[in-house]
Write a protein that holds these residues in place. Structure first.
Motif, PDB file in Angstrom:
ATOM      1  N   TRP A  30       0.848  -1.198   0.000  1.00 59.07           N
ATOM      2  CA  TRP A  30       0.000   0.000   0.000  1.00 59.07           C
ATOM      3  C   TRP A  30       0.879   1.242   0.000  1.00 59.07           C
ATOM      4  CZ3 TRP A  30      -0.236   4.321   3.017  1.00 59.07           C
ATOM      5  CH2 TRP A  30      -1.353   5.162   2.816  1.00 59.07           C
ATOM      6  N   GLU A  31       0.432   2.258  -0.733  1.00 58.85           N
ATOM      7  CA  GLU A  31       1.054   3.572  -0.695  1.00 58.85           C
ATOM      8  C   GLU A  31      -0.005   4.596  -1.072  1.00 58.85           C
ATOM      9  OE1 GLU A  31       4.151   4.075  -3.654  1.00 58.85           O
ATOM     10  OE2 GLU A  31       3.208   2.564  -4.917  1.00 58.85           O
ATOM     11  N   PRO A  32       0.132   5.851  -0.611  1.00 58.01           N
ATOM     12  CA  PRO A  32      -0.858   6.875  -0.951  1.00 58.01           C
ATOM     13  C   PRO A  32      -0.879   7.155  -2.440  1.00 58.01           C
ATOM     14  CG  PRO A  32       0.558   7.588   0.853  1.00 58.01           C
ATOM     15  CD  PRO A  32       1.186   6.364   0.277  1.00 58.01           C
ATOM     16  N   LYS A  33      -2.004   7.708  -2.891  1.00 62.28           N
ATOM     17  CA  LYS A  33      -2.131   8.114  -4.283  1.00 62.28           C
ATOM     18  C   LYS A  33      -1.995   9.617  -4.466  1.00 62.28           C
ATOM     19  CE  LYS A  33      -5.047   4.347  -6.030  1.00 62.28           C
ATOM     20  NZ  LYS A  33      -4.007   3.862  -6.969  1.00 62.28           N
ATOM     21  N   PHE A  34      -2.529  10.391  -3.522  1.00 64.77           N
ATOM     22  CA  PHE A  34      -2.664  11.828  -3.758  1.00 64.77           C
ATOM     23  C   PHE A  34      -2.195  12.678  -2.588  1.00 64.77           C
ATOM     24  CE2 PHE A  34      -6.410   9.944  -6.097  1.00 64.77           C
ATOM     25  CZ  PHE A  34      -5.798   9.956  -7.351  1.00 64.77           C
ATOM     26  N   SER A  35      -1.256  12.198  -1.820  1.00 67.33           N
ATOM     27  CA  SER A  35      -0.759  12.990  -0.700  1.00 67.33           C
ATOM     28  C   SER A  35       0.743  12.801  -0.584  1.00 67.33           C
ATOM     29  CB  SER A  35      -1.437  12.562   0.607  1.00 67.33           C
ATOM     30  OG  SER A  35      -1.060  13.415   1.660  1.00 67.33           O
ATOM     31  N   THR A  36       1.430  13.872  -0.255  1.00 69.03           N
ATOM     32  CA  THR A  36       2.858  13.782   0.022  1.00 69.03           C
ATOM     33  C   THR A  36       3.132  14.376   1.405  1.00 69.03           C
ATOM     34  OG1 THR A  36       3.362  15.930  -0.983  1.00 69.03           O
ATOM     35  CG2 THR A  36       3.491  13.987  -2.410  1.00 69.03           C
ATOM     36  N   HIS A  37       4.237  13.967   1.978  1.00 69.75           N
ATOM     37  CA  HIS A  37       4.651  14.463   3.284  1.00 69.75           C
ATOM     38  C   HIS A  37       6.111  14.896   3.205  1.00 69.75           C
ATOM     39  CE1 HIS A  37       1.008  12.541   4.771  1.00 69.75           C
ATOM     40  NE2 HIS A  37       1.411  11.401   4.251  1.00 69.75           N
ATOM     41  N   GLY A  38       6.469  15.885   4.034  1.00 69.06           N
ATOM     42  CA  GLY A  38       7.865  16.240   4.218  1.00 69.06           C
ATOM     43  C   GLY A  38       8.328  15.644   5.537  1.00 69.06           C
ATOM     44  N   PHE A  39       9.299  14.727   5.500  1.00 68.16           N
ATOM     45  CA  PHE A  39       9.612  13.981   6.723  1.00 68.16           C
ATOM     46  C   PHE A  39      10.976  13.329   6.648  1.00 68.16           C
ATOM     47  CE2 PHE A  39       7.981  10.904   3.760  1.00 68.16           C
ATOM     48  CZ  PHE A  39       8.612   9.708   4.052  1.00 68.16           C
ATOM     49  N   ARG A  40      11.495  13.052   7.806  1.00 67.52           N
ATOM     50  CA  ARG A  40      12.592  12.103   7.988  1.00 67.52           C
ATOM     51  C   ARG A  40      12.109  10.951   8.858  1.00 67.52           C
ATOM     52  NH1 ARG A  40      18.782  12.977  10.414  1.00 67.52           N
ATOM     53  NH2 ARG A  40      19.071  10.788  11.033  1.00 67.52           N
ATOM     54  N   TYR A  41      11.161  11.259   9.760  1.00 73.16           N
ATOM     55  CA  TYR A  41      10.703  10.283  10.750  1.00 73.16           C
ATOM     56  C   TYR A  41       9.247   9.918  10.501  1.00 73.16           C
ATOM     57  CZ  TYR A  41      14.915  11.853  13.130  1.00 73.16           C
ATOM     58  OH  TYR A  41      16.216  12.159  13.433  1.00 73.16           O
ATOM     59  N   CYS A  42       8.940   8.656  10.701  1.00 67.10           N
ATOM     60  CA  CYS A  42       7.573   8.154  10.551  1.00 67.10           C
ATOM     61  C   CYS A  42       7.229   7.324  11.780  1.00 67.10           C
ATOM     62  CB  CYS A  42       7.441   7.312   9.281  1.00 67.10           C
ATOM     63  SG  CYS A  42       5.825   6.530   9.078  1.00 67.10           S
ATOM     64  N   GLU A  43       6.241   7.792  12.522  1.00 62.91           N
ATOM     65  CA  GLU A  43       5.763   7.045  13.692  1.00 62.91           C
ATOM     66  C   GLU A  43       4.741   6.021  13.215  1.00 62.91           C
ATOM     67  OE1 GLU A  43       4.430   9.125  17.482  1.00 62.91           O
ATOM     68  OE2 GLU A  43       2.548   8.251  16.749  1.00 62.91           O
ATOM     69  N   VAL A  44       4.922   4.772  13.617  1.00 65.23           N
ATOM     70  CA  VAL A  44       4.073   3.679  13.142  1.00 65.23           C
ATOM     71  C   VAL A  44       3.291   3.091  14.304  1.00 65.23           C
ATOM     72  CG1 VAL A  44       4.018   1.439  11.977  1.00 65.23           C
ATOM     73  CG2 VAL A  44       5.743   3.145  11.327  1.00 65.23           C
ATOM     74  N   THR A  45       1.996   3.027  14.133  1.00 65.09           N
ATOM     75  CA  THR A  45       1.125   2.311  15.065  1.00 65.09           C
ATOM     76  C   THR A  45       0.413   1.228  14.268  1.00 65.09           C
ATOM     77  OG1 THR A  45       0.766   4.337  16.325  1.00 65.09           O
ATOM     78  CG2 THR A  45      -0.763   2.521  16.716  1.00 65.09           C
ATOM     79  N   GLY A  46       0.438  -0.007  14.763  1.00 64.84           N
ATOM     80  CA  GLY A  46      -0.218  -1.076  14.030  1.00 64.84           C
ATOM     81  C   GLY A  46       0.262  -2.434  14.480  1.00 64.84           C
ATOM     82  N   PRO A  47      -0.090  -3.480  13.717  1.00 70.62           N
ATOM     83  CA  PRO A  47       0.302  -4.844  14.091  1.00 70.62           C
ATOM     84  C   PRO A  47       1.812  -4.959  14.316  1.00 70.62           C
ATOM     85  CG  PRO A  47      -1.269  -4.879  12.275  1.00 70.62           C
ATOM     86  CD  PRO A  47      -0.904  -3.452  12.486  1.00 70.62           C
ATOM     87  N   ALA A  48       2.184  -5.601  15.393  1.00 71.40           N
ATOM     88  CA  ALA A  48       3.598  -5.672  15.784  1.00 71.40           C
ATOM     89  C   ALA A  48       4.447  -6.372  14.737  1.00 71.40           C
ATOM     90  CB  ALA A  48       3.719  -6.397  17.124  1.00 71.40           C
TER      91      ALA A  48
END
Length: 871
Positions: free
Chosen positions: A371-389
């Motif tokens: 999965w990846e977005p279709k119509f959104s971009t982000h400016g980042f170095r860090y990505c906080e992930v919440t979800g299945p371990a």
């Protein structure tokens, strides 16, 4: 035996691709490539063009000319018609040997050049959605039949908003965020896609498009096989919602996998295009995924959150693989993005209202392979992930950062012996990549991302050296000119497209430095690429800005009404965090310095374009304005009324002083810099010029000392703090690691990266003498603790490069001069003109003394040490 060079690239206008161009008579340009067997000192004396139209024989045209940039479409050839493909060949003859190069062939194909070529309509849902679904992305689809195999298949498409199209379940093209962001009321881009024959099957086929973003969104698409329309959007198409619940540029995307196969289709309705908008086949390259980056670390924060560190501040999104199916109702994946950490947690305060969060709701039936977005971009170095371990158990395999930007050709680079300076240059490049996404934005992460004109004006010369920005920037300049001339009475907007409102008035207020983009940026593009076309296209805007856009006083300078505001030297480092416009330099001195400068540039442009009366008028105006500036701001000794770094470096940039005033001005500039500990005292207006001014003033080592300073504020301070892009503020991150308290605190803002032009032009020593580097200077000026450097750029003629190394007072220099050009080698006081080929020279070189230069300190102050010098 030597051979002629090879023609390596043939281009049509400024188009990134020759397929789907929007000009009926495109100009032609070609560049050369050479190797060790290439004839030295090669220049072109003639060329031949071969043109083959559909169903016809080749016609060949010989032209006795040494030019290979912006060659006019032959007069004998008719206009290219919509959809027409023309085979074009070119070869060139050398002036000395008379030998011809090999032919290089390309095919140019026109897009839909007339509005009447479109049978498609803009389609949208047939109902007004409730408020909570107002901007939910939707799909449209139809079926069409294929009876015989087609020789060519073309899809023409655009949207009010952004779109993606598939045929038989396969995505068409590799563009993202199409059609891009334009001034929709004036110019709406459409794309031309070559549809692979293998996607089409005999019998029934399906075409599906998904659209997002905008107040009222819709899509217009037309599929043609061998020039005949087989599918075009109209009310026979159907629409439905899908698994994408929301998609916002600032806020991110929300995707529900359980809805991926659930559709309820309804009829579409048609909506009008903006009535005054032209449909444009853009010259600019598309936005594409460019690079994948694997996380370097999984961080557990003090609050036990899990954060991926990708090691690089970038723009794009995170792709997630191997997402499991849902086991309980609360199962979902949440991705939150930020550029920095704040006390070990995700630093989201600089994002302001932007949520920058993607949600993936899982399906109870099956997992998601990717999965990846279709119509959104982000400016980042860090990505906080919440979800299945289990996703994070293999975080390097399951998460990838996808770098996204306009797919311009990389043409330039710089390297030297100083690691921190190399990192600074690398950060400049990453800042450009993150902000050249459809339009040249100021920042890519917070709730802004606007095409600020002042930022681009400052940075354009640097950008033009590093990437081929010709199509990208000229496209943006066309939007600017439409809004300047049709909407704003000659005043360029502060941002393009213009989305700012001042009270109830959408018209911008005149601003120097920012508005001056309409003069300085086309001229910078002419210097870099030799394109007279961009000057012709921009001329009306240049004249309108000078003649009626700028409010003038009796002396011709900027009118200073009570309460008049200028952005001026924005983000002067001494400005408080909550008042970034509170610069040390008088705002109207800055405005008037630029006014004198743009009057001179406009006079030069008029002369280049053969506009004799306008050239005389603006030349006279430049002289009058320069005299008025001196009367208003300059003492007899060369001291300026604002005794600041910015004031003096603008005096050098725009040649504002007389000969007898330069020594006094140089002394004041050096005194201010050394007294300030060689730290930056300039904002947006002064920063691009400060190091050039010091070198021009005869104080090269002071310029190097300022370059190598790592205390705050300086260019190397962010590098010392771990920056991987250029910051908006000199101290976006404070020395204690906390985020600057100012509301505007971006960690990806390219404007202050204009310093790279000093690295290219002075440290490496390569700069154009004539437009497009037809003739250029090689003049490396070593200094500081830098002992070697190299730079190259691919000019319209081919690759130009310089590399030097300094050992025990001897400088060895290697130079590459592209075919059909010449270079002036200025090495240690000598001057030599050389032709194309590779040249090696060895000269004695003594860097100016002393190094490091002394601080300016009063006698009663203890002598300072160079503790913050980055050696």
């Amino acid at each position: 035996m030597t051979q002629p060079p090879r023609i390596s690239k043939l281009t049509f206008g400024r188009n990134a691709s020759p397929i789907g161009i929007g000009q009926a008579r495109p100009t032609l340009s070609w560049r050369y490539q050479q190797d060790d067997s290439t004839e030295p000192n090669w220049s072109q004396k003639a060329f031949e063009l071969g043109m083959t139209r559909p169903g016809g024989k080749e016609k060949t045209y010989r032209v006795d000319s040494g030019d290979n940039v912006e060659i006019a479409w032959p007069k004998e050839e008719s206009d290219i018609s919509s959809r027409e493909r023309v085979q074009v060949r070119v070869r060139a003859c050398g002036a000395k040997s008379g030998k011809w190069t090999e032919w290089l062939e390309a095919v140019v194909e026109a897009a839909l050049l007339e509005r009447s070529d479109w049978s498609a309509k803009v389609v949208a849902p047939d109902v007004v959605p409730p408020a909570n679904l107002a901007k939910r992305p939707f799909h449209v689809k139809t079926t069409f039949k294929v009876t015989t195999a087609a020789k060519s298949a073309r899809l023409y498409a655009t949207a009010l908003g952004v779109y993606e199209i598939s045929i038989n379940g396969k995505r068409i093209g590799d563009h993202v965020m199409a059609p891009g962001w334009q001034s929709y009321n004036h110019r709406l881009h459409y794309q031309t896609y070559e549809v692979p024959a293998e996607l089409l099957v005999e019998g029934e086929n399906t075409i599906d498009a998904i659209e997002s973003m905008g107040e009222e969104i819709g899509v217009m698409a037309q599929l043609e096989l061998d020039g005949k329309v087989v599918a075009a959007t109209d009310t026979n198409w159907e629409w439905s919602y899908g698994a994408l619940l929301s998609s916002e540029l600032y806020d991110g995307e929300t995707y529900d996998a359980s809805l991926a196969k659930t559709r309820e289709w309804r009829p579409t309705k048609t909506i009008p295009l903006p009535p005054k908008a032209s449909l444009i086949a853009p010259e600019a390259p598309p936005i594409r995924p460019i690079e994948d980056i694997t996380p370097i670390e999984l961080i557990t924060t003090p609050s036990r959150k899990k954060i991926l560190d990708f090691g690089q501040n970038l723009v794009g999104w995170v792709k997630v693989r191997n997402i499991p199916k849902r086991h309980k109702a609360t199962d979902r994946v949440v991705l939150r993005f930020a550029e920095v950490l704040d006390k070990g947690e995700l630093g989201v305060r600089p994002l302001r209202s932007a949520k920058a969060t993607d949600y993936i709701y899982l399906s109870p039936d099956e997992g998601i392979k990717e999965w990846e977005p279709k119509f959104s971009t982000h400016g980042f170095r860090y990505c906080e992930v919440t979800g299945p371990a289990e996703l994070l158990d293999d975080y390097k395999g399951n998460f990838t950062a996808v770098v996204v930007h306009t797919d311009m050709e990389r043409i330039g680079d710089f390297k030297c012996s100083h690691d921190m300076v190399n990192k600074l240059h690398e950060n400049v490049v990453w800042g450009l990549r993150g902000n050249f996404v459809g339009v040249p934005t100021d920042c890519p992460q917070r709730d802004e991302r606007l095409g600020w004109t002042g930022d681009l004006q400052a940075f354009a010369p640097t950008a033009n050296f590093l990437y081929d920005t010709g199509g990208f920037l000229s496209n943006w300049m066309h939007d600017l000119l439409e809004e300047q001339l049709k909407d704003n009475h000659g005043v360029p907007p502060l941002v393009v497209p213009n989305t700012l409102m001042f009270g109830n008035d959408p018209k911008p207020f005149p601003q120097a430095v920012w508005g001056d983009v309409c003069v300085l940026t086309p001229n910078a593009m002419y210097d870099a690429y030799g394109s007279k076309a961009i000057l012709r296209e921009s001329w009306e805007g240049m004249a309108a800005w000078l003649d009626k856009g700028i409010p003038r006083g009796k002396n011709g300078l900027w009118l200073n009404p009570w309460g008049g505001f200028q952005l001026s030297d924005w983000l002067d480092p001494r400005a408080p965090p909550d008042d970034p416009g509170a610069a040390m330099t008088d705002q109207y001195l800055v405005a008037d310095a630029y006014l004198v400068g743009i009057a001179g540039v406009t006079a030069s442009v008029a002369s280049i374009l053969g506009l004799e009366s306008e050239a005389k008028r603006y030349t006279d105006e430049h002289a009058r304005l320069r005299k008025a500036f001196q009367a208003e701001y300059v003492s007899q000794s060369g001291r300026l009324s604002s005794d600041t770094q910015t004031a003096y470096c603008l005096a050098y940039q725009f040649d504002l002083l007389d000969k007898d005033q330069w020594p006094g001005a140089a002394d004041r500039l050096v005194r201010l810099v050394s007294k300030g500990g060689f730290r930056i005292g300039t904002g947006f207006a002064g920063t691009p010029a400060i190091l050039h001014a010091l070198a021009q003033a005869g104080h090269l080592q002071v310029a190097y000392r300022m370059l190598q300073e790592k205390g705050c504020p300086s260019w190397l301070y962010p590098v010392s703090m771990g920056a991987t892009t250029i910051w908006e503020r000199w101290d976006s991150l404070l020395p204690d690691g906390s985020i600057n308290p100012g509301e505007m605190t971006s960690f990806n803002h390219y404007a202050l990266g204009a310093v790279a032009s000093f690295l290219h032009q002075t440290v490496a020593g390569i700069r154009p003498l004539s437009p497009g580097y037809r003739k250029f200077v090689v003049e490396p000026r070593p200094g500081g603790s830098i002992t070697r450097a190299s730079a190259h750029t691919i000019t319209p003629y081919g690759r130009a490069s310089v590399s030097w190394k300094l050992t025990n007072g001897t400088m060895k220099v290697d130079v590459e001069v592209p075919p059909n050009t010449e270079a002036v080698l200025r090495l240690s006081g000598t001057e030599e003109v050389v032709g194309s080929g590779k040249h090696a020279r060895e000269v004695k070189y003594d860097a100016p003394k002393p190094w490091p230069p002394p601080f300016y300190d009063p006698p009663m102050r203890p002598a300072r040490k160079h503790d913050t010098l980055a050696e």
